[in-house]
Design an enzyme around this catalytic site. Structure first.
Site, mmCIF file in Angstrom:
data_model
loop_
_atom_site.group_PDB
_atom_site.id
_atom_site.type_symbol
_atom_site.label_atom_id
_atom_site.label_comp_id
_atom_site.label_asym_id
_atom_site.label_seq_id
_atom_site.Cartn_x
_atom_site.Cartn_y
_atom_site.Cartn_z
ATOM 1 N N GLN A 25 0.811 -1.218 0.000
ATOM 2 C CA GLN A 25 0.000 0.000 0.000
ATOM 3 C C GLN A 25 0.844 1.268 0.000
ATOM 4 O O GLN A 25 0.332 2.344 -0.330
ATOM 5 C CB GLN A 25 -0.945 -0.018 1.205
ATOM 6 C CG GLN A 25 -1.974 -1.133 1.085
ATOM 7 C CD GLN A 25 -2.888 -1.247 2.281
ATOM 8 O OE1 GLN A 25 -2.609 -2.014 3.196
ATOM 9 N NE2 GLN A 25 -3.973 -0.497 2.290
ATOM 10 N N HIS A 119 1.200 -9.298 4.492
ATOM 11 C CA HIS A 119 0.021 -8.417 4.515
ATOM 12 C C HIS A 119 -0.669 -8.478 3.148
ATOM 13 O O HIS A 119 -0.405 -7.662 2.264
ATOM 14 C CB HIS A 119 0.431 -6.988 4.880
ATOM 15 C CG HIS A 119 -0.734 -6.107 5.254
ATOM 16 N ND1 HIS A 119 -0.833 -5.457 6.476
ATOM 17 C CD2 HIS A 119 -1.864 -5.779 4.588
ATOM 18 C CE1 HIS A 119 -1.962 -4.771 6.525
ATOM 19 N NE2 HIS A 119 -2.611 -4.937 5.376
ATOM 20 N N ASN A 163 -1.474 -11.014 8.171
ATOM 21 C CA ASN A 163 -2.461 -9.970 8.438
ATOM 22 C C ASN A 163 -3.852 -10.416 8.009
ATOM 23 O O ASN A 163 -4.047 -10.852 6.860
ATOM 24 C CB ASN A 163 -2.097 -8.700 7.657
ATOM 25 C CG ASN A 163 -3.123 -7.599 7.866
ATOM 26 O OD1 ASN A 163 -3.224 -7.023 8.940
ATOM 27 N ND2 ASN A 163 -3.935 -7.323 6.851
ATOM 28 N N GLU A 164 -4.795 -10.302 8.919
ATOM 29 C CA GLU A 164 -6.207 -10.565 8.613
ATOM 30 C C GLU A 164 -6.395 -11.784 7.715
ATOM 31 O O GLU A 164 -6.880 -11.664 6.578
ATOM 32 C CB GLU A 164 -6.862 -9.341 7.975
ATOM 33 C CG GLU A 164 -6.952 -8.154 8.924
ATOM 34 C CD GLU A 164 -7.784 -6.989 8.367
ATOM 35 O OE1 GLU A 164 -8.191 -7.040 7.188
ATOM 36 O OE2 GLU A 164 -8.010 -6.028 9.122
HETATM 37 C C1 BGC Z 1 -6.238 -4.013 6.052
HETATM 38 C C2 BGC Z 1 -5.592 -2.795 5.432
HETATM 39 C C3 BGC Z 1 -6.674 -1.920 4.833
HETATM 40 C C4 BGC Z 1 -7.608 -1.469 5.931
HETATM 41 C C5 BGC Z 1 -8.734 -0.541 5.474
HETATM 42 C C6 BGC Z 1 -7.543 -3.772 6.732
HETATM 43 O O1 BGC Z 1 -8.434 -4.709 6.249
HETATM 44 O O2 BGC Z 1 -5.327 -4.730 6.840
HETATM 45 O O3 BGC Z 1 -4.660 -3.228 4.484
HETATM 46 O O4 BGC Z 1 -6.155 -0.846 4.119
HETATM 47 O O5 BGC Z 1 -8.195 -2.579 6.546
HETATM 48 O O6 BGC Z 1 -9.556 -1.163 4.558
#
Ligand code: BGC
Length: 395
Positions: A25, A119, A163-164
């Site tokens: 990002q 990520h 991440n997530e």
């Molecule tokens: C993510 C980020 C994303 C943010 C806002 C999260 O799901 O880890 O990469 O930019 O939320 O959408």
């Protein structure tokens, strides 16, 4: 811990106050990952390409200085696997040195580096070989983690493997053609199994670093029944999209809490927030979500220490960002007051950056970035968060 009515947050000693970013990002030029491929496919998967992003691959020193100068003491960033291992088994020492320099730059400014190993983006070769569902996926991810171990030994106290995984898996289902109304399709079980295996394998590798605390971050969706009769539907969705991932965190040293809003669940899934104030993402403006998420995560992960690794708002109105964040931190303070183990608050995001399928339109940053010159301009919200960090006062 308490909010004393005057707006004081009594955070525990060593509490981290900071901001987060992710490699794809902000870095720019991540030509070797699956997002780059999808952005540049014909037709592209997204309306806008990441391109040079915020050029943070070269300007990370400036980014870290902005964090430190604001009075924050932590910076969360991610390592880009496709740069470090551009082809299977070929590891780039130059890329690793780059991330070592980032860690050094943090430490030199008194900023705690919080490192994410994965990520959302995957090396193209990994995707083409079957991604998380390939039989050797966990071993491949663990091998990459072994290669980066030396830089984690140099003063990194917190590392997140993936991440997530819940949102990552749901986006993979979408890219594979699944759809549901008003939301991402559910994560596919084989992908979930692969992610869990990779997480466990990575943690086993990272355990070699004395003092390094590891876990993964989970998107906390704060799913609430739209009406009392939708309780069972909300419970079922919560398990599929979130709680099965939090269950893994019970064995971890830390869980990353990432929360922005809530989702109302009706008979046929997510109900759009009609009539409610919404953000540039179309999400409900709902600062109370963070406090609810912390309580939910604490219950689901059996008290594993929590670090808020993302919370923020996409808005063009920086005053609204401050209002939202103050509301979210009020919920965090109440959670601390009630004895929840929260170790820090890292705002999403440091910079206005590439917001995946939304391109550069939504602005989550505490710092604006000129899309042509990459000049950084701190917003009042950055100064405000820095003063909260320094004074412990919300007002
Ligand atoms: C993510 C980020 C994303 C943010 C806002 C999260 O799901 O880890 O990469 O930019 O939320 O959408």
């Amino acid at each position: 811990m308490r909010v004393d009515g005057q707006g004081s947050l009594n955070v525990p000693p060593g509490f981290l106050w900071g901001a987060s970013t992710a490699a794809h990002q902000v870095e720019g030029g991540n030509v070797g990952n699956d997002w780059w491929e999808a952005e540049n496919a014909s037709p592209p998967f997204v309306p806008e390409r990441s391109g040079d992003a915020c050029d943070s691959y070269h300007r990370y020193g400036e980014d870290i200085a902005i964090v430190a100068d604001a009075g924050l003491n932590a910076y969360r960033f991610s390592l880009e696997w496709s740069r470090i291992e551009p082809s299977p088994g070929h590891f780039s020492r130059a890329a690793l040195d780059h991330y070592r320099r980032m860690i050094d730059a943090c430490l030199a400014r008194g900023v705690t580096p919080v490192v994410t190993l994965h990520h959302f983006t995957m090396p193209q070769w990994f995707v083409h070989a079957g991604h998380w569902t390939a039989p050797d996926a966990a071993d491949l991810f663990a091998r990459y983690c072994s290669f980066v171990l030396p830089i984690l030994r140099e003063g990194v106290p917190w590392a997140f493997t993936i991440n997530e995984p819940n949102i990552h898996a749901a986006v993979m289902a979408l890219r594979a053609g699944a759809t549901v109304p008003n939301f991402l399709p559910p994560p596919a079980p084989p992908v979930v199994e692969g992610l869990i295996a990779a997480h466990r394998a990575a943690r086993a590798v990272l355990a070699d670093v004395p003092g390094l605390r590891t876990g993964w971050t989970v998107a906390n969706l704060v799913m609430q029944p739209a009406a009392p009769e939708h309780g069972p539907a909300a419970d079922a969705m919560r398990w599929t999209y979130e709680d099965q991932f939090l269950a893994e965190s019970t064995a971890d040293d830390v869980v990353g809490v990432q929360c922005y809003s809530r989702l109302l669940i009706g008979a046929s899934g997510v109900v759009p927030p009609v009539g409610a104030a919404t953000t540039q993402m179309g999400w409900e403006y709902y600062p109370a979500a963070l406090g609810l998420a912390l309580r939910h995560v604490a219950a689901q992960s059996a008290g594993t220490p929590m670090l808020v690794t993302e919370n923020g708002i996409a808005t063009a109105d920086d005053e609204e960002r401050i209002r939202y964040t103050r509301g979210a931190l009020t919920g965090l303070a109440a959670a601390l007051h009630d004895g929840l183990d929260v170790r820090g608050y890292l705002h999403w995001s440091l910079l206005d950056n590439f917001e995946w399928a939304e391109g550069y339109r939504p602005t989550f940053g505490l710092v604006a970035v000129d899309r042509t010159t990459f000049a950084r301009t701190p917003k009042p919200s950055l100064r405000w968060l820095g003063s909260v960090a320094r004074t412990g006062e919300l007002e």
